[in-house]
Scaffold this motif. Structure first.
Motif, PDB file in Angstrom:
ATOM      1  N   ASP A 282       0.832  -1.204   0.000  1.00  0.00           N
ATOM      2  CA  ASP A 282       0.000   0.000   0.000  1.00  0.00           C
ATOM      3  C   ASP A 282       0.866   1.253   0.000  1.00  0.00           C
ATOM      4  O   ASP A 282       0.562   2.236  -0.678  1.00  0.00           O
ATOM      5  CB  ASP A 282      -0.910   0.002   1.225  1.00  0.00           C
ATOM      6  N   LEU A 283       1.944   1.223   0.785  1.00  0.00           N
ATOM      7  CA  LEU A 283       2.917   2.312   0.832  1.00  0.00           C
ATOM      8  C   LEU A 283       4.313   1.726   0.705  1.00  0.00           C
ATOM      9  O   LEU A 283       4.587   0.645   1.233  1.00  0.00           O
ATOM     10  CB  LEU A 283       2.813   3.101   2.147  1.00  0.00           C
ATOM     11  N   VAL A 284       5.205   2.446   0.025  1.00  0.00           N
ATOM     12  CA  VAL A 284       6.606   2.047  -0.122  1.00  0.00           C
ATOM     13  C   VAL A 284       7.474   3.219   0.326  1.00  0.00           C
ATOM     14  O   VAL A 284       7.256   4.361  -0.099  1.00  0.00           O
ATOM     15  CB  VAL A 284       6.952   1.699  -1.586  1.00  0.00           C
ATOM     16  N   THR A 285       8.455   2.944   1.173  1.00  0.00           N
ATOM     17  CA  THR A 285       9.417   3.975   1.536  1.00  0.00           C
ATOM     18  C   THR A 285      10.726   3.732   0.802  1.00  0.00           C
ATOM     19  O   THR A 285      11.190   2.605   0.698  1.00  0.00           O
ATOM     20  CB  THR A 285       9.687   3.996   3.058  1.00  0.00           C
ATOM     21  N   THR A 286      11.306   4.828   0.287  1.00  0.00           N
ATOM     22  CA  THR A 286      12.603   4.751  -0.386  1.00  0.00           C
ATOM     23  C   THR A 286      13.514   5.840   0.155  1.00  0.00           C
ATOM     24  O   THR A 286      13.064   6.862   0.668  1.00  0.00           O
ATOM     25  CB  THR A 286      12.469   4.917  -1.915  1.00  0.00           C
ATOM     26  N   ALA A 287      14.801   5.626   0.032  1.00  0.00           N
ATOM     27  CA  ALA A 287      15.834   6.612   0.389  1.00  0.00           C
ATOM     28  C   ALA A 287      17.137   6.074  -0.194  1.00  0.00           C
ATOM     29  O   ALA A 287      17.147   5.604  -1.326  1.00  0.00           O
ATOM     30  CB  ALA A 287      15.901   6.822   1.898  1.00  0.00           C
ATOM     31  N   LYS A 288      18.234   6.148   0.536  1.00  0.00           N
ATOM     32  CA  LYS A 288      19.534   5.601   0.162  1.00  0.00           C
ATOM     33  C   LYS A 288      19.836   5.808  -1.330  1.00  0.00           C
ATOM     34  O   LYS A 288      20.201   6.900  -1.740  1.00  0.00           O
ATOM     35  CB  LYS A 288      19.628   4.143   0.595  1.00  0.00           C
ATOM     36  N   ALA A 289      19.681   4.792  -2.167  1.00  0.00           N
ATOM     37  CA  ALA A 289      20.061   4.891  -3.580  1.00  0.00           C
ATOM     38  C   ALA A 289      19.284   5.957  -4.328  1.00  0.00           C
ATOM     39  O   ALA A 289      19.720   6.407  -5.395  1.00  0.00           O
ATOM     40  CB  ALA A 289      19.878   3.537  -4.271  1.00  0.00           C
ATOM     41  N   LEU A 290      18.141   6.381  -3.804  1.00  0.00           N
ATOM     42  CA  LEU A 290      17.302   7.349  -4.505  1.00  0.00           C
ATOM     43  C   LEU A 290      18.044   8.636  -4.810  1.00  0.00           C
ATOM     44  O   LEU A 290      17.935   9.173  -5.911  1.00  0.00           O
ATOM     45  CB  LEU A 290      16.051   7.653  -3.666  1.00  0.00           C
ATOM     46  N   GLY A 291      18.800   9.160  -3.850  1.00  0.00           N
ATOM     47  CA  GLY A 291      19.448  10.458  -4.022  1.00  0.00           C
ATOM     48  C   GLY A 291      20.820  10.411  -4.652  1.00  0.00           C
ATOM     49  O   GLY A 291      21.456  11.460  -4.772  1.00  0.00           O
ATOM     50  N   GLY A 292      21.304   9.247  -5.036  1.00  0.00           N
ATOM     51  CA  GLY A 292      22.608   9.170  -5.679  1.00  0.00           C
ATOM     52  C   GLY A 292      23.736   9.712  -4.817  1.00  0.00           C
ATOM     53  O   GLY A 292      24.778  10.117  -5.326  1.00  0.00           O
ATOM     54  N   GLY A 293      23.550   9.729  -3.495  1.00  0.00           N
ATOM     55  CA  GLY A 293      24.546  10.247  -2.575  1.00  0.00           C
ATOM     56  C   GLY A 293      24.095  11.492  -1.838  1.00  0.00           C
ATOM     57  O   GLY A 293      24.731  11.891  -0.858  1.00  0.00           O
ATOM     58  N   LEU A 294      23.025  12.104  -2.274  1.00  0.00           N
ATOM     59  CA  LEU A 294      22.467  13.255  -1.565  1.00  0.00           C
ATOM     60  C   LEU A 294      21.257  12.819  -0.744  1.00  0.00           C
ATOM     61  O   LEU A 294      20.595  11.837  -1.093  1.00  0.00           O
ATOM     62  CB  LEU A 294      22.076  14.365  -2.538  1.00  0.00           C
ATOM     63  N   PRO A 295      20.949  13.545   0.345  1.00  0.00           N
ATOM     64  CA  PRO A 295      19.865  13.097   1.218  1.00  0.00           C
ATOM     65  C   PRO A 295      18.488  13.340   0.610  1.00  0.00           C
ATOM     66  O   PRO A 295      18.070  14.479   0.416  1.00  0.00           O
ATOM     67  CB  PRO A 295      20.071  13.933   2.488  1.00  0.00           C
ATOM     68  N   LEU A 296      17.808  12.244   0.307  1.00  0.00           N
ATOM     69  CA  LEU A 296      16.461  12.312  -0.244  1.00  0.00           C
ATOM     70  C   LEU A 296      15.739  11.022   0.107  1.00  0.00           C
ATOM     71  O   LEU A 296      16.334   9.943   0.052  1.00  0.00           O
ATOM     72  CB  LEU A 296      16.494  12.496  -1.759  1.00  0.00           C
ATOM     73  N   ALA A 297      14.487  11.138   0.465  1.00  0.00           N
ATOM     74  CA  ALA A 297      13.672   9.982   0.813  1.00  0.00           C
ATOM     75  C   ALA A 297      12.255  10.212   0.315  1.00  0.00           C
ATOM     76  O   ALA A 297      11.885  11.337  -0.042  1.00  0.00           O
ATOM     77  CB  ALA A 297      13.679   9.762   2.329  1.00  0.00           C
ATOM     78  N   ALA A 298      11.467   9.147   0.306  1.00  0.00           N
ATOM     79  CA  ALA A 298      10.111   9.271  -0.239  1.00  0.00           C
ATOM     80  C   ALA A 298       9.177   8.256   0.381  1.00  0.00           C
ATOM     81  O   ALA A 298       9.598   7.174   0.818  1.00  0.00           O
ATOM     82  CB  ALA A 298      10.132   9.084  -1.759  1.00  0.00           C
ATOM     83  N   VAL A 299       7.902   8.632   0.389  1.00  0.00           N
ATOM     84  CA  VAL A 299       6.803   7.689   0.621  1.00  0.00           C
ATOM     85  C   VAL A 299       5.943   7.727  -0.630  1.00  0.00           C
ATOM     86  O   VAL A 299       5.489   8.795  -1.049  1.00  0.00           O
ATOM     87  CB  VAL A 299       5.953   8.067   1.840  1.00  0.00           C
ATOM     88  N   THR A 300       5.750   6.555  -1.215  1.00  0.00           N
ATOM     89  CA  THR A 300       4.908   6.425  -2.407  1.00  0.00           C
ATOM     90  C   THR A 300       3.804   5.433  -2.093  1.00  0.00           C
ATOM     91  O   THR A 300       4.067   4.381  -1.495  1.00  0.00           O
ATOM     92  CB  THR A 300       5.724   5.921  -3.607  1.00  0.00           C
ATOM     93  N   GLY A 301       2.577   5.749  -2.478  1.00  0.00           N
ATOM     94  CA  GLY A 301       1.518   4.805  -2.168  1.00  0.00           C
ATOM     95  C   GLY A 301       0.214   5.098  -2.859  1.00  0.00           C
ATOM     96  O   GLY A 301       0.106   6.006  -3.694  1.00  0.00           O
ATOM     97  N   ARG A 302      -0.758   4.290  -2.501  1.00  0.00           N
ATOM     98  CA  ARG A 302      -2.094   4.412  -3.085  1.00  0.00           C
ATOM     99  C   ARG A 302      -2.610   5.829  -2.874  1.00  0.00           C
ATOM    100  O   ARG A 302      -2.533   6.370  -1.768  1.00  0.00           O
ATOM    101  CB  ARG A 302      -3.037   3.391  -2.460  1.00  0.00           C
TER     102      ARG A 302
END
Length: 445
Positions: A282-302
């Motif tokens: 229903d929800l997916v959290t991402t970070a780490k590889a997302l920013g290519g070395g810069l701090p970035l994170a996300a919540v993606t979902g329905r």
């Protein structure tokens, strides 16, 4: 700066004199609570090599803990970041908007599992993403409780620290912890009392009993799980376990959250690790590889879940920073154009047989596991499942002395995890593995 030559080279002992000098400055200026794995200071990096301030070229089998999947100096990331920095570095997306934020959201809406309508919110760190996923689930369901697994790692903030299983070093002395966090047994096949074959079915039954009989399903907002547990020891769940958890969550109106912060974006040989099990969270959290070395994170979902929180309820000053968004667009471009999903599968095919050959009744390696370029060895007393953290530490130290960076993890501190950049070359990868094999042979006597 040109890419470092892709070869291991030692010109001093590890650490060298300049790194030792900087380490003394660090010790004087920084608190001891900031840990350290390998006492070298990096001058530049790229591909699968870290070059320290003494000129040593170190094989990187850590990727900044799965962050630099495209390498530490990917040209597309560097180009986009440079262009963005020249335009502006910050406005706060909640004050005045910019296209990069929307572009990253659209990319994640497209790439995450499922063909349902999705929306994405950006943040700065993995812990922030997990906290916001819980916030969103609580508002959507009107329920307070969160269920997590044994051996889980979700972050260092108050809520995510409460959700994390391991006490030392992540929780010791930091309580009291956040309420309404409940822990179900993790299906850890290597250590399951009933044996690996029973681990999935019995762990799922235990989770259901916890939720229905002890918490009350109508109190549970979300079940949060890593598709492959990271800090807990790269534990791969048995087949059908994750699907069973997701089905159970939906049956009772709970939100199933996949914490793909370490596993996501090509690391496991799929764009997201849930795809190996055919699970659509229903929800997916991402970070780490997302920013290519810069701090970035996300919540993606329905979309209907993401829209539950009213305006102003989500955000942060640096959430979705424009420079980090530019880096993410570069990293995602490289991941797709260079087929790093396929490259992760190639790494698994190359590495797993060599690691598996190290397992045996007389070996300190009790099990080898993982997927794609997320692989691990669990160290034990030969012929038993008794954890051998001292052996893992000694093997890591031998690798570091020879210029190969590996990381120790696991609830018992007895697992070495391998997270090479997905762009690492075969020759360099083979060299790093040879050093690891020699280090293990020395411990086997």
């Amino acid at each position: 700066m040109p890419l470092p030559t892709q070869e291991r080279r030692l010109v001093t002992a590890i650490p060298g004199p300049r790194s030792q000098e900087l380490q003394q400055q660090r010790d004087a200026a920084l608190p001891v609570g900031l840990g350290m794995t390998m006492p070298v200071f990096v001058d530049h990096a790229g591909g699968g090599i870290l070059v320290d301030v003494d000129g040593n070229q170190i094989v990187d089998l850590a990727s900044g803990i799965a962050v630099t999947s495209v390498g530490a100096a990917d040209p597309e990331v560097a180009r986009r970041v440079s262009e963005q920095v020249e335009r502006f570095t910050h406005t706060c997306f909640l004050v005045t908007e910019y296209a990069g934020f929307v572009d990253v959201a659209n990319a994640l809406n497209r790439l995450t599992p499922g063909d349902h309508a999705k929306k994405t919110a950006l943040f700065s760190t993995g812990a922030e993403a997990v906290e916001n996923a819980v916030k969103i689930a609580r508002v959507h369901t009107g329920r307070p409780a969160v269920v997590v697994l044994g051996h889980a790692y979700h972050g260092r903030s108050l809520l995510t620290m409460s959700m994390t299983a391991k006490n030392v070093p992540y929780k010791e002395g930091f309580g009291p912890f956040a309420p309404e966090v409940y822990r179900a047994p993790s299906p850890y096949p290597f250590r399951w009392p009933g044996g690996p074959e029973a681990s999935g079915e019995e762990a799922l039954a235990a989770l259901k009993d916890l939720v229905v009989s002890q918490i009350g399903a109508h109190h549970v907002a979300a079940i949060v799980a890593e598709p492959i547990q990271g800090e807990g020891g790269f534990i791969v769940p048995p087949p059908r376990y994750l699907a069973g958890v997701a089905d159970f969550a939906r049956e009772h109106g709970m939100v199933f959250v996949a914490d793909e912060i370490q596993t996501g974006l090509a690391r496991t040989g799929a764009m997201f690790a849930c795809e190996h099990e055919g699970v659509v969270p229903d929800l997916v959290t991402t970070a780490k590889a997302l920013g290519g070395g810069l701090p970035l994170a996300a919540v993606t979902g329905r979309a209907e879940i993401m829209d539950a929180v009213p305006a102003g309820g989500l955000g942060g000053t640096y959430a979705g920073n424009p420079v980090a968004c530019a880096a993410a667009l570069g990293a995602l471009d490289t991941i797709e154009k260079q087929d790093l999903v396929g490259r992760a599968r190639e790494i698994e095919a190359r590495v797993l047989p060599r690691l598996s050959a190290l397992v045996g009744p007389d070996s300190v390696v009790g099990e080898v596991r993982g997927r794609g370029a997320m692989l691990a060895l669990e160290f034990v007393r030969p012929g038993t499942t008794e954890p051998a953290p001292d052996v893992a530490k000694a093997v890591a130290a031998r690798c570091h002395a020879e210029g190969v960076l590996v990381l120790v993890c696991g609830t018992y501190g007895n697992v070495i995890r391998l997270l090479p950049p997905l762009v690492i070359g075969d020759e360099l990868l083979d060299d790093g593995l040879s050093v690891l094999e020699s280090a293990i042979a020395a411990e086997n006597g």
